[in-house]
Design an enzyme around this catalytic site. Sequence first.
Site, PDB file in Angstrom:
ATOM      1  N   ALA A   1       4.729  -0.863  -3.021  1.00 48.68           N
ATOM      2  CA  ALA A   1       4.189  -2.012  -2.303  1.00 48.68           C
ATOM      3  C   ALA A   1       5.179  -3.166  -2.355  1.00 48.68           C
ATOM      4  O   ALA A   1       6.110  -3.171  -3.166  1.00 48.68           O
ATOM      5  CB  ALA A   1       2.851  -2.432  -2.907  1.00 48.68           C
TER       6      ALA A   1
ATOM      7  N   GLY B   1       2.559   2.816  -3.998  1.00 48.20           N
ATOM      8  CA  GLY B   1       1.940   2.991  -2.692  1.00 48.20           C
ATOM      9  C   GLY B   1       2.630   4.043  -1.853  1.00 48.20           C
ATOM     10  O   GLY B   1       2.005   4.663  -0.988  1.00 48.20           O
TER      11      GLY B   1
ATOM     12  N   GLU C   1       1.200   7.298  -2.972  1.00 49.03           N
ATOM     13  CA  GLU C   1      -0.157   7.351  -2.449  1.00 49.03           C
ATOM     14  C   GLU C   1      -0.164   7.670  -0.956  1.00 49.03           C
ATOM     15  O   GLU C   1      -1.013   8.423  -0.467  1.00 49.03           O
ATOM     16  CB  GLU C   1      -0.866   6.027  -2.720  1.00 49.03           C
ATOM     17  CG  GLU C   1      -1.148   5.787  -4.200  1.00 49.03           C
ATOM     18  CD  GLU C   1      -1.716   4.407  -4.472  1.00 49.03           C
ATOM     19  OE1 GLU C   1      -2.839   4.331  -4.984  1.00 49.03           O
ATOM     20  OE2 GLU C   1      -1.024   3.406  -4.163  1.00 49.03           O
TER      21      GLU C   1
ATOM     22  N   GLU D   1       2.321   1.841 -11.627  1.00 50.91           N
ATOM     23  CA  GLU D   1       1.621   0.562 -11.551  1.00 50.91           C
ATOM     24  C   GLU D   1       1.321  -0.057 -12.907  1.00 50.91           C
ATOM     25  O   GLU D   1       1.246  -1.291 -13.029  1.00 50.91           O
ATOM     26  CB  GLU D   1       0.313   0.730 -10.752  1.00 50.91           C
ATOM     27  CG  GLU D   1       0.494   0.883  -9.252  1.00 50.91           C
ATOM     28  CD  GLU D   1       0.741   2.315  -8.821  1.00 50.91           C
ATOM     29  OE1 GLU D   1       0.705   2.576  -7.617  1.00 50.91           O
ATOM     30  OE2 GLU D   1       0.974   3.186  -9.706  1.00 50.91           O
TER      31      GLU D   1
END
Length: 261
Positions: free
Chosen positions: A67, A112, A115, A135
């Site tokens: 991210a 992300g 993901e 994370e």
Amino acid sequence: MDQLETLVLENSDNILTITINRESALNALNQKTLNELKSTFEMAIDSKDVSGIILTGAGEKAFVAGADITELTELTDVNGRSFAEKGQEIFDLIESSMKPVIAAVNGFALGGGCELAMACHMRVATSNAKFGQPEVNLGVIPGYGGTQRLTQLVGKGKAVELMLTGDMIGADEALNLGLINYQVASREEMMDKARQILGKIKTKAPLAVGMVIDCVKAVFTAGENGYQTEANSFGRCCGTEDFKEGTAAFLEKRKPNFKGE
């Protein structure tokens, strides 16, 4: 569709390649990119000119490195939940696509990015690919479905280990764990393999392809009886023109001409 700033699209033989084009930022996901992914997938899912989708990142270094950290620093306990829910909604749109989606993973697929790759139906990776959910190093957890999809793909024990340690794994281990379908040597081979898979799928009955995807998703959908979803979908298939064509072609010893009807 409005002019895209962070994505590059190319449609060849009804296979749409979506390239996240933020190479200088290692293709990190910011809100602009997420919004463009949402609108692009909505368009592709509805388009008669798209039979399958390849999602990849620009350059050799990263699929998506994570991210946008500058955006993360603005989150609080008030807006953090909606931030995660928005990402989950977009990634669920990808996973729920009745058209097959392959993540072509080059380089880093972290946070992300991992993901996003897991939200796709299949994954092909280069030998330099790196996967991880780091994370915890930032004091947060995966928020775009990572805790759920990683567990589904590699099993509870390994998923918990990877998320608690924040460790990265290479393509070899990702293949052994079932996180990716194929490992290849180069970006060119990666794209060729993804196109090869989608090209083969394109010859099958489109409605049946979509229903397989839907039934597999039902395995992991709370409150849904996957066996009943399968039986319902099987019945729907039996009422299609594609079913009549497929069975007739088999009996007549010819290739079927499916029309998605």
